[in-house]
Write an enzyme that holds these catalytic residues in place. Structure first.
Site, PDB file in Angstrom:
ATOM      1  N   THR A   1      12.343  29.073  -8.589  1.00 16.54           N
ATOM      2  CA  THR A   1      12.031  28.139  -9.665  1.00 16.54           C
ATOM      3  C   THR A   1      10.514  27.970  -9.777  1.00 16.54           C
ATOM      4  O   THR A   1       9.759  28.762  -9.213  1.00 16.54           O
ATOM      5  CB  THR A   1      12.758  26.788  -9.445  1.00 16.54           C
ATOM      6  OG1 THR A   1      12.595  25.970 -10.600  1.00 16.54           O
ATOM      7  CG2 THR A   1      12.233  26.019  -8.237  1.00 16.54           C
ATOM      8  N   ASN A   2      10.071  26.963 -10.516  1.00 16.35           N
ATOM      9  CA  ASN A   2       8.636  26.691 -10.622  1.00 16.35           C
ATOM     10  C   ASN A   2       8.418  25.182 -10.538  1.00 16.35           C
ATOM     11  O   ASN A   2       9.370  24.421 -10.371  1.00 16.35           O
ATOM     12  CB  ASN A   2       8.078  27.276 -11.926  1.00 16.35           C
ATOM     13  CG  ASN A   2       8.797  26.706 -13.126  1.00 16.35           C
ATOM     14  OD1 ASN A   2       8.698  25.522 -13.415  1.00 16.35           O
ATOM     15  ND2 ASN A   2       9.566  27.542 -13.812  1.00 16.35           N
ATOM     16  N   ARG A   3       7.177  24.731 -10.691  1.00 20.25           N
ATOM     17  CA  ARG A   3       6.883  23.330 -10.409  1.00 20.25           C
ATOM     18  C   ARG A   3       6.895  22.434 -11.648  1.00 20.25           C
ATOM     19  O   ARG A   3       6.468  21.286 -11.596  1.00 20.25           O
ATOM     20  CB  ARG A   3       5.512  23.214  -9.715  1.00 20.25           C
ATOM     21  CG  ARG A   3       5.448  23.993  -8.414  1.00 20.25           C
ATOM     22  CD  ARG A   3       4.324  23.503  -7.522  1.00 20.25           C
ATOM     23  NE  ARG A   3       3.211  22.945  -8.232  1.00 20.25           N
ATOM     24  CZ  ARG A   3       2.045  23.567  -8.477  1.00 20.25           C
ATOM     25  NH1 ARG A   3       1.877  24.798  -8.072  1.00 20.25           N
ATOM     26  NH2 ARG A   3       1.081  22.960  -9.110  1.00 20.25           N
TER      27      ARG A   3
END
Ligand code: C5P
Length: 397
Positions: free
Chosen positions: A210-212
């Site tokens: 995923t990402n932030r």
């Protein structure tokens, strides 16, 4: 900017047990930057002391139609002129019926009658009273005359019984106030879809790629679209943010889930803004068991490009995308706009000071189909959302 900022609001409190909840309401209004003056009926003062509201509002509390002896002080007129909004909360059966008849025997009814401002009524009473046809007819008359109503809600009442008559939730009331006070209603009648946050791709039963992304930009876009009168669906990946008021929040986790939801809602929609940081790739195979330390290489494959798919079927609907580029590559963003058949693309670089995922502000450049670009300064995300909707409104024209 918060629609409450610098707004002059009169809160009229009447004699319901929910009067104590009006304290929280006044605090929230002040927190949003509004100036508040409280008017209490005699019955309200049986439940809560005016001193409470004097402290919370930072202003004197008004209780009397006639000023102190020897002074002629037409408070109902000066207050009526001062207030940009009159909020009667909680509103008893008594005040609703008096307002519907235009009675003006006390300060609150007199100023409401004299006021040219928007009036919001938040009923709170026993369900028997609320359901009584007399009160129903009086409320209906007020609504027909342009009064806004928030609540009452269904649930446990002061009597211990369950029924309709509960004072509305504070967030619901604040949401309505913001909606009413907001000047730009240029999305009225439009069905708006906004995506926000990140998506997750499973690697094994416990791990994800995923990402932030926090979802802040998309949530701000959804909130502003609601203030502007749009009928908004917010399709959000995992996020800890509270749902924006008045917005239909649909939670998803994976790119595939987001794709399904976007396809379903955009079919009926007029505008899609894809602010979500969708995972661009996912593991080629999902491991059924937790990967061990020995298995260190990962094969990836691209996820479906939702925006591109929507670009293929968009017709004359409006499509806005985001381009997240480290290094602020204008050319790459322009290429994306063309490839995905967008009306507008919002370029941002999360590595730039004051921009990106976990901060309240953003620095973006807007790029149109005809090649025009508009760099915006560093702004709070709500303000960036305002600018984006201003530009979309121009396209809509
Ligand atoms: O190609 P890139 O991922 O940079 O494109 C960004 C834009 O495309 C964003 O608006 C994002 O929401 C959207 N997107 C998408 N589906 C993907 C990847 C990105 O809709 N799989």
């Amino acid at each position: 900017m918060d629609p409450l900022q610098n707004k002059r609001i009169i809160v009229g409190i009447t004699g319901s047990i929910a009067a104590y909840k009006a304290g929280e309401l006044v605090r929230e209004l002040k927190r949003g930057g509004a100036e508040v003056k409280v008017v209490m009926t005699e019955a309200a003062q049986e439940f809560v002391s005016p001193l409470t509201f004097q402290v919370l509002s930072g202003n004197p509390v008004y209780t009397n139609l006639f000023g102190p002896e020897g002074r002629w002080d037409p408070e109902h007129i000066s207050l009526a002129q001062w207030g940009e909004l009159v909020l009667v909360a909680p509103a008893t059966a008594d005040i609703i019926s008096k307002l519907s008849l235009g009675l003006a025997g006390d300060l609150l009814t007199a100023l409401t009658l004299a006021s040219q401002a928007t009036i919001i009524v938040c009923p709170a009473m026993n369900s028997g009273m609320w359901e009584n046809p007399i009160l129903q007819s009086n409320s209906k008359r007020l609504m027909e005359l342009g009064f806004h109503f928030v609540g009452p809600g269904y649930g446990e009442l002061a009597s211990g019984k369950i029924g309709k008559g509960r004072f509305a939730q504070i967030e619901e009331i604040i949401g309505k106030i913001k909606e009413v006070l907001y000047p730009k209603r240029n999305l009225l009648g439009k069905k708006v879809v906004v995506t926000a946050g990140r998506t997750e791709e499973d690697l094994d039963p416990v791990r994800v790629l995923t990402n932030r992304s926090s979802g802040r930009m998309g949530y701000s876009l959804a909130q502003v679209a609601n203030w502007r009168g749009g009928e908004v669906t917010l399709i959000s990946g995992p996020s800890i943010l509270p749902p924006p008021f008045g917005v239909n929040l649909q939670r998803v986790r994976t790119t595939q889930e987001m794709r399904e939801k976007v396809k379903d809602t955009f079919r009926e929609g007029d505008i899609l803004v894809m602010a979500a940081a969708v995972a661009d790739f996912k593991p080629q195979s999902l491991h059924q068991k937790k990967l061990s330390r020995g298995e260190l290489s990962l094969k990836l494959e691209p996820t479906p490009d939702i925006l591109k798919e929507m670009g293929e079927i968009k017709g004359d609907k409006i499509l806005v995308g985001f381009a997240l580029e480290t290094g602020n590559s204008l050319d790459r963003a322009k290429r994306k706009l063309e490839e995905k058949n967008l009306d507008l693309i919002v370029l941002n670089d999360p590595t730039q000071e004051g921009a990106g995922f976990e901060v309240e502000s953003n620095v973006v450049t807007l790029i149109w189909r005809d090649g025009r670009t508009e760099p915006l300064p560093k702004l709070p995300k709500l303000e960036v959302a305002e600018r984006i909707w201003d530009r979309i409104a121009e396209i809509l024209k």
